[in-house]
Motif scaffolding. Structure first.
Motif, PDB file in Angstrom:
ATOM      1  N   SER A  80      -8.471 -29.245  18.800  1.00 47.97           N
ATOM      2  CA  SER A  80      -9.460 -30.275  18.467  1.00 47.97           C
ATOM      3  C   SER A  80      -8.826 -31.379  17.630  1.00 47.97           C
ATOM      4  N   THR A  81      -7.749 -31.040  16.899  1.00 50.24           N
ATOM      5  CA  THR A  81      -7.068 -32.029  16.070  1.00 50.24           C
ATOM      6  C   THR A  81      -5.558 -31.922  16.263  1.00 50.24           C
ATOM      7  N   LEU A  82      -4.920 -33.043  16.517  1.00 54.90           N
ATOM      8  CA  LEU A  82      -3.470 -33.089  16.657  1.00 54.90           C
ATOM      9  C   LEU A  82      -2.920 -34.117  15.690  1.00 54.90           C
ATOM     10  N   ARG A  83      -1.920 -33.705  14.904  1.00 56.85           N
ATOM     11  CA  ARG A  83      -1.224 -34.624  14.001  1.00 56.85           C
ATOM     12  C   ARG A  83       0.249 -34.612  14.380  1.00 56.85           C
ATOM     13  N   LEU A  84       0.810 -35.768  14.634  1.00 54.06           N
ATOM     14  CA  LEU A  84       2.186 -35.838  15.123  1.00 54.06           C
ATOM     15  C   LEU A  84       2.973 -36.866  14.328  1.00 54.06           C
ATOM     16  N   PHE A  85       4.172 -36.475  13.901  1.00 50.42           N
ATOM     17  CA  PHE A  85       5.088 -37.405  13.246  1.00 50.42           C
ATOM     18  C   PHE A  85       6.351 -37.518  14.073  1.00 50.42           C
ATOM     19  N   GLN A  86       6.779 -38.746  14.346  1.00 49.80           N
ATOM     20  CA  GLN A  86       7.969 -38.967  15.163  1.00 49.80           C
ATOM     21  C   GLN A  86       8.792 -40.103  14.545  1.00 49.80           C
ATOM     22  N   GLN A  99      -3.864 -38.013  15.923  1.00 48.33           N
ATOM     23  CA  GLN A  99      -3.290 -38.838  14.855  1.00 48.33           C
ATOM     24  C   GLN A  99      -1.776 -38.890  15.001  1.00 48.33           C
ATOM     25  N   PHE A 100      -1.240 -40.099  15.104  1.00 50.19           N
ATOM     26  CA  PHE A 100       0.192 -40.301  15.293  1.00 50.19           C
ATOM     27  C   PHE A 100       0.752 -41.127  14.130  1.00 50.19           C
ATOM     28  N   VAL A 101       1.882 -40.690  13.598  1.00 50.94           N
ATOM     29  CA  VAL A 101       2.608 -41.469  12.599  1.00 50.94           C
ATOM     30  C   VAL A 101       4.033 -41.644  13.117  1.00 50.94           C
ATOM     31  N   ILE A 102       4.456 -42.890  13.251  1.00 50.80           N
ATOM     32  CA  ILE A 102       5.811 -43.176  13.721  1.00 50.80           C
ATOM     33  C   ILE A 102       6.473 -44.128  12.726  1.00 50.80           C
ATOM     34  N   ILE A 147      12.542 -37.792   2.682  1.00 53.65           N
ATOM     35  CA  ILE A 147      13.278 -38.057   3.910  1.00 53.65           C
ATOM     36  C   ILE A 147      12.739 -37.184   5.035  1.00 53.65           C
ATOM     37  N   ALA A 148      12.331 -37.807   6.114  1.00 61.49           N
ATOM     38  CA  ALA A 148      11.836 -37.066   7.276  1.00 61.49           C
ATOM     39  C   ALA A 148      13.012 -36.787   8.213  1.00 61.49           C
ATOM     40  N   ASN A 149      13.394 -35.518   8.333  1.00 57.13           N
ATOM     41  CA  ASN A 149      14.569 -35.165   9.128  1.00 57.13           C
ATOM     42  C   ASN A 149      14.272 -34.965  10.608  1.00 57.13           C
ATOM     43  N   HIS A 150      13.059 -34.504  10.931  1.00 59.94           N
ATOM     44  CA  HIS A 150      12.752 -34.138  12.315  1.00 59.94           C
ATOM     45  C   HIS A 150      11.319 -34.531  12.670  1.00 59.94           C
ATOM     46  N   ALA A 151      11.121 -34.655  13.964  1.00 51.19           N
ATOM     47  CA  ALA A 151       9.763 -34.850  14.463  1.00 51.19           C
ATOM     48  C   ALA A 151       9.004 -33.535  14.372  1.00 51.19           C
ATOM     49  N   PHE A 152       7.680 -33.607  14.189  1.00 49.42           N
ATOM     50  CA  PHE A 152       6.883 -32.385  14.203  1.00 49.42           C
ATOM     51  C   PHE A 152       5.461 -32.685  14.668  1.00 49.42           C
ATOM     52  N   VAL A 153       4.793 -31.632  15.157  1.00 48.24           N
ATOM     53  CA  VAL A 153       3.414 -31.726  15.620  1.00 48.24           C
ATOM     54  C   VAL A 153       2.614 -30.609  14.959  1.00 48.24           C
ATOM     55  N   ILE A 154       1.447 -30.948  14.408  1.00 48.36           N
ATOM     56  CA  ILE A 154       0.550 -29.946  13.832  1.00 48.36           C
ATOM     57  C   ILE A 154      -0.673 -29.849  14.731  1.00 48.36           C
ATOM     58  N   ARG A 155      -0.954 -28.654  15.206  1.00 51.00           N
ATOM     59  CA  ARG A 155      -2.091 -28.436  16.098  1.00 51.00           C
ATOM     60  C   ARG A 155      -3.152 -27.594  15.393  1.00 51.00           C
ATOM     61  N   ASP A 156      -4.272 -28.234  15.085  1.00 55.68           N
ATOM     62  CA  ASP A 156      -5.426 -27.541  14.479  1.00 55.68           C
ATOM     63  C   ASP A 156      -5.079 -26.747  13.224  1.00 55.68           C
ATOM     64  N   ILE A 176       8.336 -28.012  15.603  1.00 59.19           N
ATOM     65  CA  ILE A 176       9.353 -28.870  15.006  1.00 59.19           C
ATOM     66  C   ILE A 176      10.501 -29.028  15.994  1.00 59.19           C
ATOM     67  N   GLU A 177      10.854 -30.257  16.309  1.00 58.40           N
ATOM     68  CA  GLU A 177      11.938 -30.524  17.249  1.00 58.40           C
ATOM     69  C   GLU A 177      13.221 -30.813  16.473  1.00 58.40           C
ATOM     70  N   THR A 178      14.220 -29.953  16.656  1.00 64.40           N
ATOM     71  CA  THR A 178      15.519 -30.161  16.037  1.00 64.40           C
ATOM     72  C   THR A 178      16.511 -30.613  17.106  1.00 64.40           C
ATOM     73  N   VAL A 179      17.763 -30.789  16.719  1.00 70.07           N
ATOM     74  CA  VAL A 179      18.772 -31.254  17.667  1.00 70.07           C
ATOM     75  C   VAL A 179      18.985 -30.252  18.795  1.00 70.07           C
ATOM     76  N   HIS A 180      18.930 -28.958  18.478  1.00 69.56           N
ATOM     77  CA  HIS A 180      19.303 -27.949  19.474  1.00 69.56           C
ATOM     78  C   HIS A 180      18.126 -27.164  20.034  1.00 69.56           C
TER      79      HIS A 180
END
Length: 220
Positions: free
Chosen positions: A81-87, A137-140, A185-194, A200-204
């Protein structure tokens, strides 16, 4: 059962026969599908969480089919119902144009068929943007809008799409400007679901966190 648990019969069979270890999300879906009590559900879900933090290497996802990752994400987004994403580095997948998706996926050296299926899968996911029952909700960061991932004309179309989607009443898109002093410092993208799952997306790899304490840490 498989339909209720939002997974294929073959996957459910592999889990039942101990040929595939279920993720925390798989366990939650199966328990919900069979209708166990809240107490039993909490017990088994906690046991699944305690086993390990889930991490799926990109090379593994490529081997099993990158498009299947889009299918899994679509299933999760259908339930939330709620998605929060940082990229901090790229336009979020749900906001990407076909040209931008193709440019991002080029680094994975996919076959043309796999590339087409993955692009189509991501575009199908974007239908969730028009579900007014959800809060998205998106934060870029500002560099996301400046990276020359695609030619200028295509990037202009990508920016226009972001602006258009931002006008939807249930969608909130915010940009962290370069002129603002940062205190962390924001090191990685992440998504919070509900509030119960963080990806969390890392390099590998892609890491999935479901422990409530860790989810809260990311939210802060």
């Amino acid at each position: 059962m498989a339909r209720s648990a939002l997974m294929s019969p073959s996957k459910l069979s592999k889990i039942e026969n101990a040929k595939l270890a279920p993720s925390v999300t798989d366990v939650e879906r199966i328990l919900t599908a069979i209708g166990v009590s809240d107490e039993v559900k909490a017990e088994y879900t906690e046991a699944a969480r305690a086993s390990a933090t889930e991490a799926t290497a990109w090379r593994l996802l490529k081997r099993i089919g990158v498009h299947k990752g889009q299918q899994a994400a679509k299933a999760l987004e259908a339930q939330l119902s709620t998605l929060r994403l940082f990229q901090p580095a790229l336009v979020p997948g749900l906001l990407q144009t076909p040209e931008y998706i193709r440019a991002v996926l080029r680094r994975h050296n996919l076959s043309e068929d796999a590339l087409t299926r993955t692009i189509n899968g991501r575009l199908e996911r974007q239908a969730v943007l028009y579900d007014s029952t959800k809060s998205l909700q998106f934060v870029i960061t500002e560099p996301v809008l400046r990276w020359r991932i695609i030619p200028p004309q295509m990037m202009a179309a990508q920016l226009d799409r972001i602006a258009s989607i931002s006008r939807l009443p249930h969608v909130d898109i915010r940009v962290v400007p370069l002129t603002i002093q940062q205190h962390d410092i924001a090191n990685h993208a992440f998504v919070i679901r509900d509030d119960h799952m963080v990806t969390i997306e890392t390099v590998h790899a892609e890491v999935v966190v479901t422990d409530p304490r860790d989810v809260w840490t990311v939210r802060r």
